[in-house]
Write an enzyme that holds these catalytic residues in place. Sequence first.
Site: not given
Length: 300
Positions: A68-69, A72, A128, A163, A190-191, A263
């Site tokens: 996924n992209a 956010l 981020c 995270k 996270n991914t 998730g």
Amino acid sequence: MDTTVSIAGVEFKNPVMTASGTFGSGMEYCDFVDIEKLGAIVTKGVANVPWPGNPTPRVTETPSGMLNAIGLQNPGIDVFIERDLAFLKQYDVPVIVNVCGKSVEDYLDVVERLSDTNVAMLEINVSCPNVKEGAIAFGQKKEALFDITKRIKAVAKQPVIMKLSPNVTDITEMAKAAEAAGADAISLINTITGMKIDINRRKFVLANKTGGLSGPAIRPVAVRMVYQCANAVSIPIIGMGGIASAEDALEFIMAGATAVSVGAYNFINPYAVTEIIDGLEQYLKRNGTETVRELIGCVK
Ligand SMILES: Cc1cc2nc3c(=O)[nH]c(=O)nc-3n(C[C@H](O)[C@H](O)[C@H](O)COP(=O)(O)O)c2cc1C
């Protein structure tokens, strides 16, 4: 039989949570899932202002997972407080708000806005890009991670979970930096950054070229990282990455996680979180184990 766990003074009726970005704020799931059964609800990342997200296509399937992209996409903290937190107030469940930003100041804005709400904990997404530092993610440099953690801790009224990003050489360096800066807990992973190419169109599948890989494909990497962090720091860990069953959740707990998040699997089975909670209870019963707590980090 006792499934309760606690993290930084917050009590959870069981250790199973939703992973940020895969459960919204529960509105889309509340017809299927008994929200009050969850250990906690972890909301989609929210920034100080609305973010439109990335151009499409921004999700694609991969073997045993997805890329996924989304970028956010979120409505910003004002709408989030008025709409999402107001919705969640009706449930007796701890709410953990996932926070994102493009600069430390962005994060601090959100953290301050949440200070007089009944949010139980903050989860800080440091995957981020930091626009002021050449767009390297905050969670990819231990100095940047230390700095953002310390500055958030100085203003946060709720316990802070950092995270961690798995896209680093040594995850334990990041866990130690978060702990040294005062984080109350860490969550991971996270991914993992990935890419998919459409050979017929000779183009990237995702408009963003790269995306974050999640789902069962990443689980062994995630279990390994949780184990390494559990042996490197003494703050509690929330483990995630490809959890699809109670057995998967137990792997993370035995590797050292106090709690776990589900998730991408929510997209395959919207009942997954509650089925995993039932499965954990059955495991305890079957094995004559009295508490979940005695399983945390039991594999050395
Ligand atoms: C569609 C999607 C959106 C996500 N959005 C966020 C987010 O807003 N903030 C965040 O910290 N993690 C986000 N994540 C990462 C997940 O919370 C989780 O860390 C990761 O997907 C690994 O767990 P899983 O394999 O069970 O999905 C997102 C993941 C997916 C698949």
